[in-house]
Design a protein around this motif. Structure first.
Motif, mmCIF file in Angstrom:
data_model
loop_
_atom_site.group_PDB
_atom_site.id
_atom_site.type_symbol
_atom_site.label_atom_id
_atom_site.label_comp_id
_atom_site.label_asym_id
_atom_site.label_seq_id
_atom_site.Cartn_x
_atom_site.Cartn_y
_atom_site.Cartn_z
ATOM 1 N N ASN A 144 24.053 37.766 52.081
ATOM 2 C CA ASN A 144 23.331 38.732 51.248
ATOM 3 C C ASN A 144 24.013 38.881 49.891
ATOM 4 O O ASN A 144 23.351 39.032 48.860
ATOM 5 C CB ASN A 144 23.273 40.093 51.948
ATOM 6 C CG ASN A 144 22.285 40.099 53.099
ATOM 7 O OD1 ASN A 144 21.350 39.299 53.126
ATOM 8 N ND2 ASN A 144 22.488 40.992 54.051
ATOM 9 N N TYR A 145 25.347 38.836 49.883
ATOM 10 C CA TYR A 145 26.086 38.910 48.629
ATOM 11 C C TYR A 145 26.061 37.577 47.889
ATOM 12 O O TYR A 145 25.999 37.535 46.660
ATOM 13 C CB TYR A 145 27.533 39.325 48.894
ATOM 14 C CG TYR A 145 27.705 40.747 49.357
ATOM 15 C CD1 TYR A 145 27.682 41.802 48.445
ATOM 16 C CD2 TYR A 145 27.886 41.045 50.699
ATOM 17 C CE1 TYR A 145 27.836 43.116 48.870
ATOM 18 C CE2 TYR A 145 28.043 42.362 51.130
ATOM 19 C CZ TYR A 145 28.018 43.384 50.219
ATOM 20 O OH TYR A 145 28.164 44.678 50.632
ATOM 21 N N ASP A 146 26.114 36.484 48.622
ATOM 22 C CA ASP A 146 26.147 35.162 47.987
ATOM 23 C C ASP A 146 24.935 34.929 47.104
ATOM 24 O O ASP A 146 25.043 34.351 46.021
ATOM 25 C CB ASP A 146 26.219 34.084 49.075
ATOM 26 C CG ASP A 146 26.100 32.675 48.511
ATOM 27 O OD1 ASP A 146 26.971 32.293 47.711
ATOM 28 O OD2 ASP A 146 25.149 31.976 48.864
ATOM 29 N N HIS A 147 23.774 35.357 47.549
ATOM 30 C CA HIS A 147 22.551 35.117 46.789
ATOM 31 C C HIS A 147 22.615 35.738 45.398
ATOM 32 O O HIS A 147 22.004 35.226 44.461
ATOM 33 C CB HIS A 147 21.335 35.665 47.538
ATOM 34 C CG HIS A 147 21.085 35.000 48.849
ATOM 35 N ND1 HIS A 147 21.267 33.650 49.042
ATOM 36 C CD2 HIS A 147 20.680 35.505 50.049
ATOM 37 C CE1 HIS A 147 20.968 33.345 50.293
ATOM 38 N NE2 HIS A 147 20.617 34.444 50.926
ATOM 39 N N SER A 148 23.345 36.835 45.268
ATOM 40 C CA SER A 148 23.411 37.490 43.957
ATOM 41 C C SER A 148 24.720 37.229 43.235
ATOM 42 O O SER A 148 24.733 36.963 42.033
ATOM 43 C CB SER A 148 23.202 39.003 44.116
ATOM 44 O OG SER A 148 24.170 39.543 45.001
ATOM 45 N N LEU A 149 25.846 37.265 43.946
ATOM 46 C CA LEU A 149 27.153 37.149 43.297
ATOM 47 C C LEU A 149 27.597 35.713 43.079
ATOM 48 O O LEU A 149 28.263 35.403 42.095
ATOM 49 C CB LEU A 149 28.217 37.869 44.124
ATOM 50 C CG LEU A 149 28.114 39.385 44.235
ATOM 51 C CD1 LEU A 149 29.151 39.900 45.222
ATOM 52 C CD2 LEU A 149 28.297 40.045 42.881
ATOM 53 N N GLY A 150 27.265 34.818 44.021
ATOM 54 C CA GLY A 150 27.798 33.461 43.967
ATOM 55 C C GLY A 150 29.080 33.346 44.771
ATOM 56 O O GLY A 150 29.722 34.339 45.127
ATOM 57 N N GLY A 151 29.481 32.118 45.057
ATOM 58 C CA GLY A 151 30.619 31.870 45.948
ATOM 59 C C GLY A 151 31.961 32.272 45.391
ATOM 60 O O GLY A 151 32.901 32.508 46.148
ATOM 61 N N GLY A 152 32.074 32.361 44.048
ATOM 62 C CA GLY A 152 33.370 32.718 43.466
ATOM 63 C C GLY A 152 33.867 34.072 43.904
ATOM 64 O O GLY A 152 35.070 34.324 43.946
ATOM 65 N N ALA A 153 32.941 34.960 44.241
ATOM 66 C CA ALA A 153 33.333 36.298 44.664
ATOM 67 C C ALA A 153 33.546 36.398 46.171
ATOM 68 O O ALA A 153 34.012 37.432 46.655
ATOM 69 C CB ALA A 153 32.257 37.301 44.246
ATOM 70 N N LEU A 154 33.221 35.349 46.920
ATOM 71 C CA LEU A 154 33.162 35.474 48.378
ATOM 72 C C LEU A 154 34.103 34.582 49.165
ATOM 73 O O LEU A 154 34.400 34.872 50.316
ATOM 74 C CB LEU A 154 31.727 35.177 48.848
ATOM 75 C CG LEU A 154 30.645 36.124 48.336
ATOM 76 C CD1 LEU A 154 29.277 35.624 48.763
ATOM 77 C CD2 LEU A 154 30.874 37.523 48.851
#
Length: 424
Positions: A144-154
């Motif tokens: 759910n976060y990846d779709h908006s933030l991108g992988g750099g944050a995750l």
């Protein structure tokens, strides 16, 4: 003295995950702590510091920057004039709690770790089905976060979660059925962490995580997980310029029993194969793969797995656009990508940025430079909200190609100058 770009400050922004506007906002917050009132720092100030137009900021900005980065002005790349001196910090206003800014990615990771309830993963004792479900719930939440933030944050928080699952596997007790489920859950998490690392530009880490996911998939007897990892490895090979290897890996994924029984997975695999065939000039095979993808997607029922939640008609249309772009059909690529953008759900912000860049590329390759610049400008404005090295690389490549038009198209020259901070 000739103007010289402040590469040290630029590197600090990249290291700490700040955009120009975010650093300006942080300067204002820090100055309020230091002086008792906010300053009026804007992203324009930050751009001028980085470009070298301003080599020694005003004292109130300089002190705030020292507080933020914990470095001297010279270590941040500023050049003092003869009359310049490092200002003494003012007395701290009373009743204002001193804050020390946290790097943006670390802040996101800490917040997500708390939101995901990673502390609830047992570190001792016996594990049961409820513990497995708790671990399985991590992946959908991360996507759910990846779709908006991108992988750099995750990728960091995913790696943290994976480490805790490893600890549970090695220090807890469980029965045979739970063991298989645990390996499937840990493999799902490893594959997801690999994807986030891939998107963040950490390819060595991604490869290690994919290999771990493959091993877990074999131990769990989870063929779909293995097919998923093969597909991601194919994407990584393509990113690294190994197109034939990518096609061979993708073919192995398509031929698995699990892919043949899961239309969601098969649709994605055929879409990616279409792009691969197009990149090596195999037009007929590329078009055939797109037809297979549409057929498979038409058979899909219910809801896909969490990691496949991005696979919508918009995504299929965008991937078809990518295939046509690779075949040199720029007008068709532009039409398909525009259609994909029109269908794309607002929650897929990272993919929106990606496809806007794809549309800009198709416009540029088709000779419509001014419209390509307009599209790229909109993309650059959105990009500050996502953390995806893969997407930023695409913008950097587009900037390089626009340089050939900088002398004849003023808009292209302006775009190159205004996005200089994105240079790799």
């Amino acid at each position: 003295m000739a103007r010289q770009r402040n590469v040290k400050l630029e590197a600090l922004l990249k290291e700490c995950g700040y955009t120009h506007q975010e650093l300006a906002d942080q300067v204002n917050r820090t100055a309020e702590v230091l002086f008792g009132k906010a300053t009026q720092c804007t992203d324009r100030h930050v751009r001028r510091w980085i470009s070298g137009d301003v080599q020694w900021p005003w004292s109130r900005y300089l002190l705030a920057l020292q507080e933020i980065f914990g470095r001297s002005p010279e270590a941040m790349g500023f050049v003092p004039r003869k009359s310049s001196r490092v200002p003494a910090p003012p007395p701290r206003p009373t009743r204002v709690k001193e804050e020390r800014p946290v790097r943006r990615r670390e802040f996101i990771a800490v917040g997500l770790a708390a939101a995901l309830g990673l502390d609830a993963i047992p570190s001792a004792g016996r594990l049961g089905a409820s513990d497995v479900e708790r671990i399985r719930a991590i992946v959908p939440a991360l996507y759910n976060y990846d779709h908006s933030l991108g992988g750099g944050a995750l990728h960091e928080v995913a790696a943290l979660a994976l480490g805790q699952v490893h600890h549970a596997l090695n220090h807890c007790t469980y029965g045979d059925r739970v063991e298989r489920a645990l390996y499937a859950a840990s493999g799902d998490l490893a594959a997801s962490a690999g994807w986030f690392a891939y998107d963040a530009g950490r390819q060595e880490a991604a490869t290690g995580l994919y290999n771990e996911a493959l091993q877990a998939g074999m131990l769990a007897g989870d063929g779909q997980l293995q097919a998923r990892v093969w597909s991601n490895l194919a994407m990584q090979a393509r990113l690294l310029g190994r197109d034939q290897e990518a096609l061979r890996i993708g073919r192995a994924a398509v031929e698995t029993r699990q892919a043949k029984t899961d239309p969601w997975l098969m649709a994605l695999l055929h879409c990616r194969q279409a792009v691969g065939h197009a990149r090596v000039g195999e037009r007929v095979r590329a078009e055939r793969s797109l037809v297979h993808a549409e057929t498979a997607y038409g058979r899909a029922k219910g809801e896909p797995a969490a990691w496949l939640s991005f696979l919508t008609p918009a995504e299929l249309t965008g991937l078809a656009g990518a295939a046509h772009q690779a075949l040199g059909k720029h007008q068709r690529a532009q039409e398909l990508t525009g259609a994909a953008l029109g269908m794309l759900d607002s929650r897929f912000e990272r993919n929106r940025v990606y496809y806007q860049l794809q549309r800009a590329q198709a416009l540029l390759d088709g000779g419509d430079v001014e419209q390509a610049v307009d599209e790229a400008h909109r993309t650059a404005a959105m990009m500050e909200r996502v953390q995806s090295d893969r997407v930023r690389s695409r913008l950097s490549d587009l900037r390089v190609q626009m340089r050939r038009y900088a002398g004849s198209v003023p808009e292209a020259a302006d775009f190159i100058e205004q996005t200089r901070a994105t240079e790799r």
